[in-house]
Design an enzyme around this catalytic site. Structure first.
Site, short mmCIF file in Angstrom:
data_model
loop_
_atom_site.label_atom_id
_atom_site.label_comp_id
_atom_site.label_asym_id
_atom_site.label_seq_id
_atom_site.Cartn_x
_atom_site.Cartn_y
_atom_site.Cartn_z
N GLY A 31 0.84 -1.19 0.00
CA GLY A 31 0.00 0.00 0.00
C GLY A 31 0.87 1.24 0.00
O GLY A 31 2.03 1.18 0.45
N GLN A 60 3.21 9.88 1.22
CA GLN A 60 4.43 9.08 1.34
C GLN A 60 5.40 9.29 0.18
O GLN A 60 6.55 8.88 0.25
CB GLN A 60 4.09 7.59 1.43
CG GLN A 60 3.39 7.22 2.72
CD GLN A 60 3.18 5.72 2.78
OE1 GLN A 60 2.22 5.20 2.24
NE2 GLN A 60 4.10 5.02 3.43
N CYS A 108 5.27 -0.02 7.73
CA CYS A 108 5.00 1.10 6.83
C CYS A 108 6.30 1.48 6.12
O CYS A 108 7.35 1.55 6.76
CB CYS A 108 4.47 2.28 7.65
SG CYS A 108 4.12 3.74 6.69
N LEU A 109 6.21 1.74 4.83
CA LEU A 109 7.41 2.11 4.07
C LEU A 109 8.03 3.41 4.59
O LEU A 109 9.22 3.65 4.39
CB LEU A 109 7.09 2.25 2.57
CG LEU A 109 6.63 0.97 1.85
CD1 LEU A 109 6.39 1.26 0.37
CD2 LEU A 109 7.63 -0.16 2.02
N HIS A 129 -5.19 1.68 6.84
CA HIS A 129 -3.84 2.20 7.07
C HIS A 129 -3.53 3.36 6.11
O HIS A 129 -3.05 4.42 6.53
CB HIS A 129 -2.83 1.05 6.89
CG HIS A 129 -1.39 1.43 7.02
ND1 HIS A 129 -0.55 0.89 7.97
CD2 HIS A 129 -0.62 2.30 6.29
CE1 HIS A 129 0.67 1.42 7.82
NE2 HIS A 129 0.65 2.27 6.82
N GLU A 130 -3.85 3.16 4.83
CA GLU A 130 -3.51 4.18 3.82
C GLU A 130 -4.39 5.43 3.93
O GLU A 130 -3.89 6.54 3.74
CB GLU A 130 -3.59 3.58 2.41
CG GLU A 130 -2.66 2.40 2.15
CD GLU A 130 -1.21 2.64 2.52
OE1 GLU A 130 -0.74 3.78 2.44
OE2 GLU A 130 -0.54 1.66 2.90
N HIS A 141 -3.08 7.77 6.40
CA HIS A 141 -1.97 8.61 5.91
C HIS A 141 -2.49 9.93 5.33
O HIS A 141 -1.82 10.96 5.42
CB HIS A 141 -1.20 7.89 4.79
CG HIS A 141 -0.10 6.99 5.28
ND1 HIS A 141 0.96 7.45 6.02
CD2 HIS A 141 0.11 5.67 5.11
CE1 HIS A 141 1.78 6.43 6.30
NE2 HIS A 141 1.28 5.33 5.76
CO CO Z 1 2.09 3.45 5.81
#
Ligand code: CO
Length: 160
Positions: free
Chosen positions: A44, A49, A89-90, A131-132, A135
């Site tokens: 994701g 991000q 998370c990236l 989750h996304e 963000h």
């Molecule tokens: Co994330």
């Protein structure tokens, strides 16, 4: 290649802007985001991000190169029934934690052409979408985590 913004980059704490132009630039952004997501083995990715304060998220299937794009996603229903899973998370490499999320959600979003779509989602995809979309509102999984399972030391050093 788009660069992944890492915590504590302030872009990750901003509320992302609604998208109103459904043009080629948006399609290009989604393709570039997909490349960046697959490059880092993510499932994701959200606009902030990649330092784009825009309400766009991608959800990959974690295997091949298939992904879905959701523009201006809104979760209109969260099931009371929840489950806890380990998330990463990236933007927070090396950090993992247990987060409780709704098992089922109802989602309203737009596709790359601006069409409004409603979808009922469950399972891993529902977790990733929760989750996304967080963000897009400047919320990170570490804000919601019941417990950090890995990388507490990294998190502490970044918070200083
Ligand atoms: Co994330």
């Amino acid at each position: 290649m788009l660069k992944i913004a890492k915590y504590p980059d302030p872009i990750l704490r901003k509320t992302a802007n609604k998208i109103s132009d459904f043009d080629d630039e948006l399609k290009k952004l989604s393709e570039e985001m997909a490349k960046a997501m697959f490059e880092d083995d993510g499932i994701g990715l959200a606009g902030p991000q990649v330092s784009q304060s825009k309400r766009i998220i991608l959800v990959g299937d974690g295997k091949g190169d298939h992904y879905d794009v959701y523009i201006n996603p809104e979760i209109t229903f969260f099931s009371k029934d929840k489950h806890s899973n380990e998330e990463g998370c990236l933007s927070l490499p090396g950090i993992f934690g247990i987060v409780s999320r709704s098992k089922k959600i109802h989602l309203k979003y737009q596709d790359l052409d601006g069409n409004v779509i409603k979808e009922k989602v469950k399972g891993l995809k529902a977790i990733v979408i929760q989750h996304e979309t967080d963000h897009l509102d400047g919320v990170l999984f570490t804000d919601r985590a019941e417990k950090i399972t890995k990388g507490q030391d990294i998190l502490d050093s970044l918070k200083k």
